[in-house]
Motif scaffolding. Structure first.
Motif, PDB file in Angstrom:
ATOM      1  N   ALA A  72       0.825  -1.211   0.000  1.00  0.00           N
ATOM      2  CA  ALA A  72       0.000   0.000   0.000  1.00  0.00           C
ATOM      3  C   ALA A  72       0.855   1.256   0.000  1.00  0.00           C
ATOM      4  CB  ALA A  72      -0.935  -0.012   1.207  1.00  0.00           C
ATOM      5  N   PRO A  77      -2.251   3.970  -1.920  1.00  0.00           N
ATOM      6  CA  PRO A  77      -3.434   3.265  -1.409  1.00  0.00           C
ATOM      7  C   PRO A  77      -4.594   3.193  -2.397  1.00  0.00           C
ATOM      8  CG  PRO A  77      -3.177   5.399  -0.343  1.00  0.00           C
ATOM      9  CD  PRO A  77      -1.932   5.163  -1.125  1.00  0.00           C
ATOM     10  N   ALA A 126      -4.478  -0.555   2.756  1.00  0.00           N
ATOM     11  CA  ALA A 126      -4.680   0.532   1.796  1.00  0.00           C
ATOM     12  C   ALA A 126      -5.880   1.385   2.176  1.00  0.00           C
ATOM     13  CB  ALA A 126      -4.852  -0.041   0.392  1.00  0.00           C
TER      14      ALA A 126
END
Length: 410
Positions: A72, A77, A126
């Protein structure tokens, strides 16, 4: 890019609202998926086999969560959330197609659960890292409240929708509905605009290996004056909370003769309290003395957890559960908001991964332990011990001065 002074609050920001709609649709899809999975597993195998199917996703999620945090932070993200939602959508629709066309048995259900668990390992970090790239720091607490409302909405709506899908077309229709709900989130996520990382954000170095990035993230948490004790407080709170409010409540309802309907009312009380806490943070956007308030909420909630095993009837249990939900929702939202605002945005994927591993990988281990302990000592002593463990999380917050004095940004 710095935030403009005229930026609207998060609950009036179209960018944040598009993210909230995407997140809520995805969560409703998850709820429908798990109901469809459990129904299909029971129909295709024995109850024990169905239990294995439902539990198997926890293995890759726990094993891969820390690596998911690195992914992430490295890839960003939003890209990871969009990619993971696309994979989940494709996997669910593939199972729906298989069930429409044939009777394949348990193997596609197991495979789907494994895929979901592996994808969750990158999706969850994320999701935790995305708000800091989407709105100003002063709005992150409000976003936590809005996220909590989305989760509550999904838990209320997902079950009936999944049941309707099963009633109309069996598990295949429910899987198809889950896939379509997850698919709705994709164009909304694509439309979400991200801010540049602030200058103090620490992005992962492209030349570093994934292991070096992970080690750097863990060192960062360990040395942080607020995040390190906050992770311990979250771990203790979850360990003391998960067992009694899951398997413990089922055994308590059976012991007291409340039945499934009584247990449902108690769960509804908890959900209502948690929803009220999320709404409070959404409306206010910020609570003063966040560290102290979180500590007191954890301590009061732990007392309520212990009291739940000794209430005389269902009505009183619903009232106590409402209180637990309100306090647990408030402390959880404040801990999440402090985690969001204290961590560097460039490291939030890894920070969220550690928090998620504690909540989704370690805390669920208390459920079989709670069930075994209740079988030996009964519900009362086990609920009290669980309450003590949960309360220790509040003690940690009060004893660590930087965490106790932590504030949410204005």
């Amino acid at each position: 890019m710095s935030a403009a002074v005229s930026d609207p609050p998060a609950h009036r920001d179209g960018n944040v609202l598009r993210w909230l709609a995407a997140y809520t649709s995805s969560m409703v899809g998850d709820s429908v998926y798990y109901l469809a999975l459990s129904w299909a597993a029971v129909r295709a195998g024995s109850p024990a086999q169905a239990g294995v199917v439902m539990a198997v996703s926890a293995v890759p999620r726990a094993l891969l969560m820390l690596g998911g945090g690195v992914v992430a932070d490295r890839l960003g993200p939003r890209r990871v959330v969009i990619g993971s939602d696309a994979v989940r959508c494709a996997a669910v629709l593939a199972v729906a197609a298989l069930l429409f066309l044939t009777r394949p048995g348990l193997w596609p259900l197991v495979l789907s659960a494994l895929v979901f668990g592996a994808v969750d390992a990158v999706f969850l970090p994320a999701v935790g890292a995305l708000p800091a790239r989407m709105t100003d720091r002063s709005q992150l607490a409000r976003v936590q409240g809005m996220r909590g409302l989305g989760i509550r909405f999904a838990s209320v709506v997902g079950g009936p929708l999944g049941g309707l899908g099963v009633a109309l077309g069996g598990a295949a229709a429910a899987f198809a509905l889950a896939g379509l709900l997850i698919a709705v989130s994709l164009p909304l996520l694509v439309s979400v605009r991200l801010r540049d990382l602030p200058s103090d954000g620490a992005s992962t170095a492209r030349s570093a290996t994934a292991w070096q990035d992970l080690s750097a993230g863990l060192r960062y948490i360990r040395r942080h004056r607020v995040l390190a004790p906050l992770m311990l407080a979250i771990a203790l709170g979850d360990l003391g909370f998960v067992g009694p409010l899951n398997v413990g409540l089922t055994l308590l309802a059976d012991e007291r003769g409340w039945g499934a309907s009584g247990m449902g009312w108690v769960l509804a009380g908890f959900g209502t309290g948690a929803g009220a806490a999320a709404l409070l943070l959404t409306v206010r956007g910020r609570l003063a003395h966040a560290g102290r308030v979180a500590a007191y909420a954890i301590l009061a909630g732990s007392v309520a957890i212990g009291a739940l095993a000794f209430v005389p009837g269902v009505v009183a249990a619903v009232g106590v559960a409402l209180f637990i939900g309100l306090l647990a929702g408030l402390s959880g939202a404040l801990c999440g908001a402090l985690l969001q605002t204290q961590a560097d945005p460039g490291r939030l994927g890894r920070v969220t991964a550690v928090s998620g591993l504690v909540s989704l990988g370690i805390a669920p281990l208390s459920m079989p332990l709670s069930a075994a302990a209740i079988g030996i000592w009964g519900t009362g002593p086990v609920f009290v011990v669980s309450a003590v463990v949960c309360g220790l999380g509040g003690v940690v917050v009060l004893c660590v001065r930087p965490l106790r004095q932590a504030e949410l940004p204005r």
